[in-house]
Design a protein around this motif. Structure first.
Motif, PDB file in Angstrom:
ATOM      1  N   HIS A   3       0.837  -1.199   0.000  1.00  0.00           N
ATOM      2  CA  HIS A   3       0.000   0.000   0.000  1.00  0.00           C
ATOM      3  C   HIS A   3       0.868   1.243   0.000  1.00  0.00           C
ATOM      4  CE1 HIS A   3      -3.249  -2.604   2.103  1.00  0.00           C
ATOM      5  NE2 HIS A   3      -3.172  -2.814   0.806  1.00  0.00           N
ATOM      6  N   THR A   5       1.488   5.232   0.949  1.00  0.00           N
ATOM      7  CA  THR A   5       1.157   6.004   2.143  1.00  0.00           C
ATOM      8  C   THR A   5       1.224   7.480   1.817  1.00  0.00           C
ATOM      9  OG1 THR A   5       3.431   6.198   2.917  1.00  0.00           O
ATOM     10  CG2 THR A   5       2.241   4.206   3.555  1.00  0.00           C
ATOM     11  N   PHE A  14      -3.991   6.286  -1.351  1.00  0.00           N
ATOM     12  CA  PHE A  14      -3.950   5.115  -0.475  1.00  0.00           C
ATOM     13  C   PHE A  14      -4.982   4.089  -0.929  1.00  0.00           C
ATOM     14  CE2 PHE A  14      -5.765   3.051   3.352  1.00  0.00           C
ATOM     15  CZ  PHE A  14      -4.652   2.320   3.740  1.00  0.00           C
ATOM     16  N   GLU A  71      -6.252   4.625   9.947  1.00  0.00           N
ATOM     17  CA  GLU A  71      -5.481   4.947   8.741  1.00  0.00           C
ATOM     18  C   GLU A  71      -5.103   6.415   8.703  1.00  0.00           C
ATOM     19  OE1 GLU A  71      -7.842   1.542   6.089  1.00  0.00           O
ATOM     20  OE2 GLU A  71      -8.262   3.688   5.838  1.00  0.00           O
ATOM     21  N   ASN A  74      -2.342   7.231  11.159  1.00  0.00           N
ATOM     22  CA  ASN A  74      -1.062   6.677  10.731  1.00  0.00           C
ATOM     23  C   ASN A  74      -0.445   7.445   9.563  1.00  0.00           C
ATOM     24  OD1 ASN A  74      -1.038   4.691  12.646  1.00  0.00           O
ATOM     25  ND2 ASN A  74      -1.807   3.072  11.296  1.00  0.00           N
ATOM     26  N   SER A  76      -1.728   7.694   6.480  1.00  0.00           N
ATOM     27  CA  SER A  76      -1.885   6.984   5.205  1.00  0.00           C
ATOM     28  C   SER A  76      -2.518   7.838   4.127  1.00  0.00           C
ATOM     29  CB  SER A  76      -2.745   5.719   5.412  1.00  0.00           C
ATOM     30  OG  SER A  76      -2.136   4.833   6.321  1.00  0.00           O
TER      31      SER A  76
END
Length: 287
Positions: A3, A5, A14, A71, A74, A76
């Motif tokens: 994935h 980021t 993302f 998410e 973080n 992302s």
């Protein structure tokens, strides 16, 4: 599959992992609707279908939104996701505008077209003798009732929602300026005002049924009154729940001056609810 980021220099969006949440949500909504239909028809299966569907919906809400929050925290997400969420929220609110426009359209049609037409029939052709187009009206066959006036609880609720819009704006300003105290207190006051609004509306409904004869049996006035105020009350309930979630996140230190779309999305929704109430107050209670 790896994935990308928010740190990806190429600016790729993302891509989350595959999820069954959308399928589970669809099944939950279906079971709730099916359970309601079965319950209305006095079928015992409705007693378990509705709670099961509701439980599935709650599970999806906690799980799916929890993943999205994780998410975001973080890092992302990039500007791609931010634009996507903003565009989605704009279209969602637009769909809500159209939703309420349909019911206001029904109110307009009943008051300005249907009732005058019924009252204009020649006496020999009119099956509803003595019927006039005066509003408020239960129509030619509805139960008698006393209409709900604009002052008292409706006026108080208008003041409550207008004030809640101001407290939410104060909270937003606190977030932009990095003042967490203003942010949390502003949100808490907005939640409190929303809850008080709902309490007054519940009292108003009880008063309408028990003392005014204003029920769903009160013809076109009763139907439009409860549909418009009821759906608006449901939106206030959902908005209050969303504000509580955002308040909890703010108390945990989520959001920053430049990254707080979830807060903005709920604020947009709440201001939309405020505007709908002002229109509703004028055309349902006042005119």
């Amino acid at each position: 599959m790896s994935h990308t980021t928010g740190a990806d220099a190429k600016g790729h969006y993302f891509v989350p992992a595959a999820s069954n949440y959308s399928t589970t949500l669809s099944i939950g909504i279906f079971l709730m609707a099916l359970g309601l239909i079965l319950k209305v028809n006095a079928m015992p299966e409705g007693a378990w279908a509705m709670p099961l569907g509701a439980a599935m919906i709650v599970y999806v809400l906690f799980g799916w939104f929890g993943e999205i929050i994780h998410e975001n925290l973080n890092g992302s997400y990039t500007q791609w996701e931010d634009r996507s969420y903003r565009t989605g929220m704009v279209w969602f609110i637009f769909s809500e505008v159209m939703f309420f426009a349909c019911f206001f359209g029904v109110l307009y049609y009943a008051r300005r077209i249907a009732l005058p037409e019924l009252a204009s029939y020649e006496e020999a052709l009119n099956p509803y003798m003595g019927f006039t187009a005066a509003w408020p009206s239960s129509g030619p066959m509805g139960d008698p009732f006393t209409p709900m006036g604009p002052w008292g609880i409706p006026a108080i609720n208008t003041l409550l929602l207008l004030t809640s819009g101001a407290t939410l704006t104060w909270a937003h300003w606190g977030l932009i300026k990095g003042n967490r105290s203003h942010l949390i207190w502003g949100l808490a006051l907005t939640v409190l005002l929303g809850a008080i609004f709902l309490g007054f509306q519940a009292y108003e409904y009880a008063h309408a049924y028990s003392e005014l004869g204003l029920t769903l049996g009160a013809g076109i006035y009763g139907a439009t009154f409860f549909i418009l105020t009821g759906f608006h009350g449901m939106h206030v309930t959902l908005g209050t729940i969303m504000l509580i979630v955002i308040l909890g996140r703010c108390m945990k230190g989520h959001f920053s001056e430049h990254n707080h779309f979830a807060f903005e999305a709920v604020a947009w929704y709440w201001h939309f609810v405020d505007v709908v109430w002002l229109i509703l107050f004028v055309f349902v209670y006042w005119l």
